[in-house]
Design an enzyme around this catalytic site. Sequence first.
Site, PDB file in Angstrom:
ATOM      1  N   ARG A  23       0.814  -1.211   0.000  1.00 57.24           N
ATOM      2  CA  ARG A  23       0.000   0.000   0.000  1.00 57.24           C
ATOM      3  C   ARG A  23       0.859   1.277   0.000  1.00 57.24           C
ATOM      4  O   ARG A  23       0.521   2.275   0.634  1.00 57.24           O
ATOM      5  CB  ARG A  23      -0.962   0.020   1.197  1.00 57.24           C
ATOM      6  CG  ARG A  23      -1.884  -1.188   1.258  1.00 57.24           C
ATOM      7  CD  ARG A  23      -2.798  -1.260   0.054  1.00 57.24           C
ATOM      8  NE  ARG A  23      -3.601  -2.479   0.100  1.00 57.24           N
ATOM      9  CZ  ARG A  23      -3.288  -3.617  -0.535  1.00 57.24           C
ATOM     10  NH1 ARG A  23      -2.186  -3.680  -1.288  1.00 57.24           N
ATOM     11  NH2 ARG A  23      -4.054  -4.673  -0.439  1.00 57.24           N
TER      12      ARG A  23
ATOM     13  N   SER B  26     -11.300  -1.458   2.660  1.00 54.47           N
ATOM     14  CA  SER B  26     -10.680  -1.837   3.934  1.00 54.47           C
ATOM     15  C   SER B  26     -10.225  -0.577   4.665  1.00 54.47           C
ATOM     16  O   SER B  26      -9.461   0.213   4.117  1.00 54.47           O
ATOM     17  CB  SER B  26      -9.487  -2.759   3.686  1.00 54.47           C
ATOM     18  OG  SER B  26      -9.890  -3.964   3.089  1.00 54.47           O
TER      19      SER B  26
ATOM     20  N   GLU C 169      -5.803   2.574   6.340  1.00 57.98           N
ATOM     21  CA  GLU C 169      -5.541   2.521   4.902  1.00 57.98           C
ATOM     22  C   GLU C 169      -6.289   3.650   4.219  1.00 57.98           C
ATOM     23  O   GLU C 169      -5.837   4.199   3.210  1.00 57.98           O
ATOM     24  CB  GLU C 169      -5.983   1.174   4.342  1.00 57.98           C
ATOM     25  CG  GLU C 169      -5.696   0.992   2.869  1.00 57.98           C
ATOM     26  CD  GLU C 169      -5.939  -0.428   2.397  1.00 57.98           C
ATOM     27  OE1 GLU C 169      -6.620  -0.587   1.370  1.00 57.98           O
ATOM     28  OE2 GLU C 169      -5.457  -1.363   3.052  1.00 57.98           O
TER      29      GLU C 169
END
Length: 319
Positions: free
Chosen positions: A192, A242, A312
């Site tokens: 990420r 998420s 996130e």
Amino acid sequence: MHEFDSFDPSLLSALAMAAGEDNVVMSEPMRAHTTFKIGGPADVLVTPETPEALVRVLDVCAMGPVPVLVVGNGSDLLVGDRGVRGVVVLLRENLAAIEVEGSRVRAQAGALLRDVAIAAADAGLSGMEPLWGIPATVGGACFMNAGAYGGSTSDVLESIEAYVPGPELPDGSRASGRVRTFSREELSMGYRKSRVHDDGLIVLSATFSLVPDAPEQIRSAMDDFQRRREEKQPLEMPSAGSTFKRPEGYFAGKLIMDAGLRGARVGGAQVSEKHCGFVVNADGATAADVNGLIEHIQAEVKQQFGVDLETEVRRVGEF
């Protein structure tokens, strides 16, 4: 830096010249441009229709100097209730061309991953299957190295064409930027994260290197991934995907469930009862509601298990 209570008419004029007058609007609600369906107004929203127009807009903002936020599908964003100061550049549907040549697929930054995967499947090219259900644009996927089901954007990315901001000048503005190509190896892509994020690069297009396979096999894999998503994820409710990154050695959703937080609410924000790794907009949630629930989750998981949950979801704008 400009004050945005009364946006500089000369700046608006420059943006209109750069992108076209019809592509510049003021006080645009960001809830219309995020999958969370949350967010106050952007001072100015610009939707450039060509790569050249995008570069001109970015140069205008750099020389302003005016803060600029580039948004794709808005699928990983929580925008503050007071909105976004400065200029939001929206890349979605505009700048979305996709071309297939041999085993490569080239897509502009505003193209949805879903559409890139479908174009690849139609051409008998495999590699995009795990990514096709991610509700991101190509630019957003490169920005955060989006991934799912064991696959990541970096697995299939060959290169990007990106706008590189110019050097900062003594008055706080920046010189004009430049456009250059970066190979995947130059982008420092990890879980990420990528150099696109770290260096403030703006993706114009990306080239994916794929592998020939039977179209029916590719479609079957895509259908399987989609079934798994529909069974396990709250796709029927607004969210930003998420909410937390996967902590090393754990799964965020299981930690949240084990902490007794399934269905927990703050205002209109709720921990999904279907998948505890998702915070959803259950009933007219505000950004403050979501923020409050995120902080509650982090505190409970830290207290009960000693694990720090890192978001996130990107929080942008004024809260």
